[in-house]
Design an enzyme around this catalytic site. Structure first.
Site, mmCIF file in Angstrom:
data_model
loop_
_atom_site.group_PDB
_atom_site.id
_atom_site.type_symbol
_atom_site.label_atom_id
_atom_site.label_comp_id
_atom_site.label_asym_id
_atom_site.label_seq_id
_atom_site.Cartn_x
_atom_site.Cartn_y
_atom_site.Cartn_z
ATOM 1 N N ASP A 10 -31.228 -0.196 -53.140
ATOM 2 C CA ASP A 10 -31.675 -1.349 -53.912
ATOM 3 C C ASP A 10 -32.410 -0.876 -55.160
ATOM 4 O OD1 ASP A 10 -31.984 -4.472 -53.611
ATOM 5 O OD2 ASP A 10 -33.884 -3.745 -54.405
ATOM 6 N N ARG B 171 -21.447 -4.716 -55.010
ATOM 7 C CA ARG B 171 -21.764 -5.329 -53.721
ATOM 8 C C ARG B 171 -20.583 -5.283 -52.758
ATOM 9 N NH1 ARG B 171 -25.026 -10.595 -55.933
ATOM 10 N NH2 ARG B 171 -26.801 -9.504 -56.823
#
Length: 360
Positions: A80, A31
């Site tokens: 994702d 992330r």
């Protein structure tokens, strides 16, 4: 594809993924393209999450933001893990404050609605993003990092079990009880879903490699929910099949596996799946896992993201402990999970400096 002996010295992450003990270790953060960056938040205000993932201009920019700011050794595709089920036709919406909401798969009829033939067309923008990133990262020094392709481009997907959790549950959960109940009470249906995901995950990762990914990562975020027997069936076995498919086509491409919260099962995972790199979660004791995992398997991780949130001397102490625990072994410095959104940017900058510049 690039062989081990052809890797340039500047490509520190790729050398490490190939089993070389590089010092100080290369680093990137899960992330790292995220809400803690003000430039990310500015882009986030312009488009919803799926649009950002599926628009090459935006996804390319978001992938590169932490490379420009911190010079990370790895650039991981902005995307994702739920793109794959969405590409097969499952409804998907990201709701602020809730997370992903999907049309739950609970029956044979629900499963039959999924169409893997759609994947290539729907994911074409993702592959375009990878192609653009490959050209940029190997091009002139116009993004604030070293010339000559020093940054390794990483692709990824979710692992079959973790993706199945969201597909069956219809969203996030602490226990994914509906999914795990299906695995016990309707194993035929659950096994068919897992078989579909295993095949399509391997195909999708191969497409990412063809588009430019130099290594790929499998995120099994909910592997730790399973008993040892179920872990072997739903985590180890599918991962082994995926790795075998990738290696048959791209034998030199390295695969990182992240069986989060797998506990002592991570050693068996490392031995039996064929992954080249084992990513460790925050709860794993680095020295213990190092002693349990074959030497040819590199390690990745595993600083607590909350330590980075706290910053200061505590963060530096914890970071050096992780860094030094991997010395003499092929080790990629990373977190045990993703950067928390509220993390100050200066803490991440301090972390990078600490790992790269502080001497023993």
């Amino acid at each position: 594809m690039t062989s081990k002996t052809d890797i340039p010295p500047s490509k520190r992450l790729l050398r490490t993924l190939n089993g070389e003990a590089v010092w100080p270790p290369p680093m990137w953060l899960m992330r790292q393209a995220g809400r803690f960056l003000p430039e990310f938040r500015a882009m986030r205000a312009r488009a919803d999450f799926l649009t950002r993932c599926m628009t090459p201009d935006i996804a390319t920019e978001l992938t590169l933001q932490p490379i420009r700011r911190f010079g990370m050794d790895g650039a991981i595709l902005f995307s994702d893990i739920l793109i794959l089920p969405w590409a097969m036709g499952q409804s998907l919406e990201f709701v602020e404050g809730t997370g992903p909401v999907l049309g739950a798969i609970r029956s044979e009829a629900d499963l039959a609605k999924l169409d893997p033939e759609r994947i290539a067309e729907v994911t074409a923008p993702v592959l375009e993003t990878l192609s653009r990133l490959k050209a940029i990262l190997n091009g002139p020094d116009d993004i604030g990092v070293a010339k000559g392709g020093a940054t390794t481009l990483l692709g990824f997907t979710g692992s079959p079990f973790t993706v199945a959790c969201y597909m069956v549950e219809g969203g996030g959960s602490r226990e994914f009880a509906i999914t795990r109940t299906m695995a016990f009470s309707d194993p035929a249906l659950f096994d068919r879903l897992m078989a579909l995901l295993t095949e399509q995950t391997a195909t999708y990762l191969c497409a990412q490699i063809e588009a430019g990914a130099e290594a790929v990562m499998l995120f099994d975020s909910w592997a730790g929910l399973l008993s040892p027997a179920e872990f072997r069936k739903h985590v180890i076995a599918p991962t082994r099949q995926i790795v075998q498919t990738i290696k048959a086509r791209y034998p030199s491409v390295r695969v990182i596996g992240f069986p989060r919260l797998g506990g002592v099962m991570v050693a068996e995972y490392a031995r039996e799946t064929g992954v080249d790199v084992l990513a460790l979660d925050t709860g794993a004791d680095f020295a213990t896992v190092r002693s349990m995992v074959p030497e040819h398997v590199a390690l990745q991780g595993n600083l607590d993201p909350v330590a980075v949130l706290a910053g200061g001397e505590a963060m530096r102490r914890e970071a050096l402990a992780v860094r030094n625990a991997g010395r003499g072994r092929a080790h990629v410095f990373n977190l045990g999970h993703g950067v928390l959104p509220q993390t100050p940017v200066e803490h991440v900058a301090d972390l990078v400096k600490t790992v790269r510049e502080t001497e023993l």
